[in-house]
Write a protein that holds these residues in place. Structure first.
Motif: not given
Length: 57
Positions: A1-6, A10-15, A36-40, A48-52
């Motif tokens: 399972m691949e996981t990376n940061l985007v 909603e808030c623009g923080l790391p997820a 899932r972002c750092v604040i939950g 395709d809607i995500l910014l890496h």
């Protein structure tokens, strides 16, 4: 399972982004992801809607 940061949609923080599989659509299969972002905030939607996020040097 691949996981990376985007950016959180909603808030623009790391997820974290986790593969969610492909779901059918009228234009053919679409890749979906779990986010899932750092604040939950949690999302499941098309990838395709995500910014890496860029890794710091």
């Amino acid at each position: 399972m691949e996981t990376n940061l985007v950016d959180c949609p909603e808030c623009g923080l790391p997820a974290t982004r986790r593969e969610g599989g492909r779901l059918p659509s009228t234009d053919g299969p679409v890749e979906h992801v779990h986010v899932r972002c750092v604040i939950g905030h949690r999302f499941f939607g098309p990838s395709d809607i995500l910014l890496h996020r860029r890794r710091p040097r």
